[in-house]
Design a protein around this motif. Structure first.
Motif, mmCIF file in Angstrom:
data_model
loop_
_atom_site.group_PDB
_atom_site.id
_atom_site.type_symbol
_atom_site.label_atom_id
_atom_site.label_comp_id
_atom_site.label_asym_id
_atom_site.label_seq_id
_atom_site.Cartn_x
_atom_site.Cartn_y
_atom_site.Cartn_z
ATOM 1 N N ARG A 195 26.534 -5.192 -27.174
ATOM 2 C CA ARG A 195 25.609 -4.749 -28.221
ATOM 3 C C ARG A 195 26.246 -3.586 -28.990
ATOM 4 N N GLU A 197 25.184 -1.717 -31.273
ATOM 5 C CA GLU A 197 24.335 -0.552 -31.486
ATOM 6 C C GLU A 197 24.233 0.329 -30.241
ATOM 7 N N TRP A 198 24.712 -0.155 -29.105
ATOM 8 C CA TRP A 198 24.697 0.626 -27.868
ATOM 9 C C TRP A 198 26.019 1.345 -27.601
ATOM 10 N N GLU A 201 26.434 5.309 -27.300
ATOM 11 C CA GLU A 201 25.836 5.864 -26.083
ATOM 12 C C GLU A 201 26.714 5.584 -24.870
ATOM 13 N N PHE A 202 27.284 4.395 -24.798
ATOM 14 C CA PHE A 202 28.128 4.045 -23.648
ATOM 15 C C PHE A 202 29.424 4.846 -23.640
ATOM 16 N N LEU A 225 18.097 4.426 -25.961
ATOM 17 C CA LEU A 225 18.418 3.092 -26.474
ATOM 18 C C LEU A 225 17.173 2.228 -26.659
ATOM 19 N N ILE A 227 15.295 0.902 -24.418
ATOM 20 C CA ILE A 227 15.290 -0.200 -23.456
ATOM 21 C C ILE A 227 14.190 0.081 -22.440
ATOM 22 N N ASP A 239 18.121 -7.872 -21.406
ATOM 23 C CA ASP A 239 18.709 -6.535 -21.558
ATOM 24 C C ASP A 239 19.702 -6.249 -20.436
ATOM 25 N N LEU A 243 23.400 -5.132 -21.024
ATOM 26 C CA LEU A 243 23.857 -3.858 -20.463
ATOM 27 C C LEU A 243 25.135 -4.049 -19.666
ATOM 28 N N THR A 246 28.083 -4.806 -22.095
ATOM 29 C CA THR A 246 28.493 -3.619 -22.853
ATOM 30 C C THR A 246 29.166 -2.605 -21.933
#
Length: 283
Positions: A195, A197-198, A201-202, A225, A227, A239, A243, A246
């Motif tokens: 993802r 858009e994640w 953050e990762f 996020l 979630i 999800d 997760l 990603t």
């Protein structure tokens, strides 16, 4: 010379060596029939005060060895009811050497390979000498530390297992979950999508310093996020897959970001990767 090595954390074992030959490796989990059994830490047995003498008697009976020149020990100490126990002291030896976790991984890698020299990256969820270490290793020489990176990729990766409903939960993440969730997450990643858009953050997640409370920070990250968690603190099936995918993607990218400069500096050396996290790197 006759030497013995005693490792006491998860998957504890005792190795006996005489004049350069490994005589036997005794795995504690097979001795006590407890998966991932440890001696000083992790899934320890209430009978551990008696297990080491029993193993030493087995060694006497089978190999006629009563005394060792060197005992290399690691993670064999613990506290119980405020009393410290040093189980390695139950092994009769001329000298005792305190082993180092990632140096042991590095040596294990080079001596089981056909290479005389290699660049070795050892990284996992813990160790008494760091979390993510880079070495230049030559057979017959002490591993040369190139960098100690204060990042715990093992926990960053595996802790997502606590919120993925497809993964069977262990009684405790700290005792068993951190040993088994990683492989299941890597399998789950193949069903998901990265993802975009994640990603930010990762990437920040893998920049966390080792030793921070990852479990609390994970929940904060999921909130940022958007979630949601259900009443069992699990994300949705879809999800969870994304997760995992990603997480795997960023894990690999961050690993290469740290390691590529050393590959560029040592283009003629083979790369060895060792430690628990090495099972979750696709190169």
């Amino acid at each position: 010379m006759t030497n013995i090595a005693f490792y006491g954390s998860h998957n504890a074992s005792i190795a006996i060596e005489r004049d350069g030959e490994i005589l036997e490796v005794i795995e504690l989990e097979r001795w006590v029939n407890i998966k991932n059994a440890g001696y000083g830490q992790y899934q320890t047995s209430y009978a551990r005060d008696y297990i080491l003498p029993e193993i030493l008697q087995y060694i006497k009976d089978k190999y006629n060895i009563y005394y060792f020149d060197t005992c290399i020990h690691m993670n064999t100490e613990c506290y119980h009811n405020d009393v410290q126990y040093m189980y390695y002291q139950g092994i009769p030896a001329k000298r005792y050497v305190y082993g180092e976790h990632h140096k042991a991984h590095a040596c294990n890698s080079i001596y089981q390979s056909p290479h005389k020299e290699a660049l070795v990256v050892s990284f996992d969820g813990g160790g008494n000498d760091g979390w993510f270490n880079v070495y230049k290793v030559e057979k017959g020489a002490y591993p040369q530390m190139l960098e100690k990176i204060d990042k715990n990729f093992g926990v960053c990766y595996s802790i997502f297992g606590i919120v993925c409903p497809q993964i069977n939960k262990e009684a405790s993440y700290a005792i068993q979950g951190n040993l088994v969730y990683s492989g299941k997450l890597m399998g789950l990643a193949s069903y998901g999508n990265v993802r975009d858009e994640w990603l930010d953050e990762f990437y920040q997640w893998y920049d966390l310093q080792a030793g921070v409370p990852h479990d609390n920070l994970l929940i904060e990250m999921l909130n940022r996020l958007d979630i949601p968690l259900n009443d069992k603190n699990q994300v949705s099936d879809d999800d969870a897959k994304d997760l995992a995918a990603t997480n795997q993607f960023v894990f690999e990218k961050k690993f290469m970001g740290y390691v590529q400069p050393y590959l560029d500096q040592h283009p003629n050396l083979p790369l060895h990767i060792a430690g628990g996290c090495a099972l979750n790197v696709l190169l």
